[in-house]
Design a protein around this motif. Sequence first.
Motif, PDB file in Angstrom:
ATOM      1  N   VAL A  90       0.848  -1.197   0.000  1.00  0.00           N
ATOM      2  CA  VAL A  90       0.000   0.000   0.000  1.00  0.00           C
ATOM      3  C   VAL A  90       0.881   1.243   0.000  1.00  0.00           C
ATOM      4  N   ASP A  91       0.500   2.242  -0.804  1.00  0.00           N
ATOM      5  CA  ASP A  91       1.188   3.530  -0.740  1.00  0.00           C
ATOM      6  C   ASP A  91       0.528   4.342   0.379  1.00  0.00           C
ATOM      7  N   LYS A  92       1.101   4.246   1.574  1.00  0.00           N
ATOM      8  CA  LYS A  92       0.457   4.864   2.746  1.00  0.00           C
ATOM      9  C   LYS A  92       0.399   6.384   2.613  1.00  0.00           C
ATOM     10  N   TRP A  93       1.361   6.965   1.920  1.00  0.00           N
ATOM     11  CA  TRP A  93       1.361   8.428   1.752  1.00  0.00           C
ATOM     12  C   TRP A  93       0.199   8.863   0.879  1.00  0.00           C
ATOM     13  N   GLN A  94       0.010   8.129  -0.196  1.00  0.00           N
ATOM     14  CA  GLN A  94      -1.071   8.480  -1.109  1.00  0.00           C
ATOM     15  C   GLN A  94      -2.426   8.226  -0.462  1.00  0.00           C
ATOM     16  N   GLU A  95      -2.558   7.110   0.253  1.00  0.00           N
ATOM     17  CA  GLU A  95      -3.846   6.747   0.850  1.00  0.00           C
ATOM     18  C   GLU A  95      -4.254   7.712   1.960  1.00  0.00           C
ATOM     19  N   THR A  96      -3.275   8.209   2.718  1.00  0.00           N
ATOM     20  CA  THR A  96      -3.600   9.079   3.858  1.00  0.00           C
ATOM     21  C   THR A  96      -3.502  10.558   3.536  1.00  0.00           C
ATOM     22  N   GLY A  97      -2.732  10.901   2.497  1.00  0.00           N
ATOM     23  CA  GLY A  97      -2.490  12.308   2.202  1.00  0.00           C
ATOM     24  C   GLY A  97      -1.560  12.966   3.210  1.00  0.00           C
ATOM     25  N   LEU A  98      -0.940  12.180   4.085  1.00  0.00           N
ATOM     26  CA  LEU A  98      -0.022  12.754   5.081  1.00  0.00           C
ATOM     27  C   LEU A  98       1.156  13.430   4.392  1.00  0.00           C
ATOM     28  N   THR A  99       1.594  14.554   4.952  1.00  0.00           N
ATOM     29  CA  THR A  99       2.728  15.278   4.378  1.00  0.00           C
ATOM     30  C   THR A  99       3.874  15.332   5.386  1.00  0.00           C
ATOM     31  N   THR A 100       5.070  15.553   4.852  1.00  0.00           N
ATOM     32  CA  THR A 100       6.260  15.586   5.708  1.00  0.00           C
ATOM     33  C   THR A 100       7.126  16.781   5.349  1.00  0.00           C
ATOM     34  N   GLN A 101       8.084  17.037   6.219  1.00  0.00           N
ATOM     35  CA  GLN A 101       9.149  17.953   5.847  1.00  0.00           C
ATOM     36  C   GLN A 101      10.478  17.347   6.279  1.00  0.00           C
ATOM     37  N   PRO A 102      11.575  17.781   5.653  1.00  0.00           N
ATOM     38  CA  PRO A 102      12.854  17.158   5.987  1.00  0.00           C
ATOM     39  C   PRO A 102      13.218  17.375   7.453  1.00  0.00           C
ATOM     40  N   ALA A 103      13.821  16.368   8.054  1.00  0.00           N
ATOM     41  CA  ALA A 103      14.362  16.528   9.396  1.00  0.00           C
ATOM     42  C   ALA A 103      15.676  17.304   9.286  1.00  0.00           C
ATOM     43  N   VAL A 104      16.201  17.710  10.423  1.00  0.00           N
ATOM     44  CA  VAL A 104      17.420  18.528  10.409  1.00  0.00           C
ATOM     45  C   VAL A 104      18.677  17.658  10.407  1.00  0.00           C
ATOM     46  N   VAL A 105      18.648  16.558  11.170  1.00  0.00           N
ATOM     47  CA  VAL A 105      19.841  15.719  11.314  1.00  0.00           C
ATOM     48  C   VAL A 105      19.713  14.399  10.549  1.00  0.00           C
ATOM     49  N   VAL A 106      18.574  13.740  10.658  1.00  0.00           N
ATOM     50  CA  VAL A 106      18.446  12.395  10.088  1.00  0.00           C
ATOM     51  C   VAL A 106      17.802  12.452   8.703  1.00  0.00           C
ATOM     52  N   ALA A 107      17.913  11.347   7.980  1.00  0.00           N
ATOM     53  CA  ALA A 107      17.372  11.315   6.613  1.00  0.00           C
ATOM     54  C   ALA A 107      15.863  11.080   6.595  1.00  0.00           C
TER      55      ALA A 107
END
Length: 194
Positions: A90-107
């Motif tokens: 399942v593409d969980k991002w597409q199914e939920t529409g959840l958005t992210t932004q880059p973290a400062v230290v980790v990938a």
Amino acid sequence: MNKLQLTPNTTLYPVPVVLVTCGAGDQVNIFTLNRIASCNAEPPMLSISVRPSRASHDLIDQTGEFVVNIPWPNLELVADFVGTTTCREVDKWQETGLTTQPAVVVAAPMLDACPVNLECQVRHRLRLPSHSLFVAEVVALHALPDVLNGRQEVDFEQAGAGLAYRAGVVRERPVDNFQPDALRQQIHRWRDSQ
Ligand SMILES: Cc1cc2nc3c(=O)[nH]c(=O)nc-3n(C[C@H](O)[C@H](O)[C@H](O)COP(=O)(O)O)c2cc1C
């Protein structure tokens, strides 16, 4: 009253429920986790337990990094969805529409919908009978001003009803009459209402 002797379980309370983001680049994932504990103060460290069968297990193992996102209580539906679906299917991002932004230290990315994000780097690993224990240092902490007290500390009481989505029972899936299709429809309605 006499107590009943039950099948042993970890039975701690309250049980925190968090959303963990992991991976890097175009291979980032999100899943739900409640086997999490604070385990060191200086430096701040926490431990998470992940079953090797999870796709996220290998992402965390390979990158040595993850983000713990602490959800508002109204993200319970999201926690149930990303905790019962695998990114292998399942593409969980597409199914939920959840958005992210880059973290400062980790990938691994930080989830926008959560008011608190802890960037973590794995320092120790221990293979237990059913789970892998990852002991990680919290290398960066991000929080919305709404959840800070006067000393700039994250204070769960600041958020009114309490910040964490908490469960009373350690469990790894929604209860008994679980209906994946109904949950999928619910998460689409939630996504479209955002
Ligand atoms: C409330 C809840 C708590 C969970 N806690 C854990 C946990 O502590 N450790 C774990 O390995 N899986 C836990 N899970 C299960 C994973 O989130 C689930 O297997 C998920 O589908 C894994 O996704 P992935 O294969 O994309 O990594 C939990 C699920 C739910 C709904």
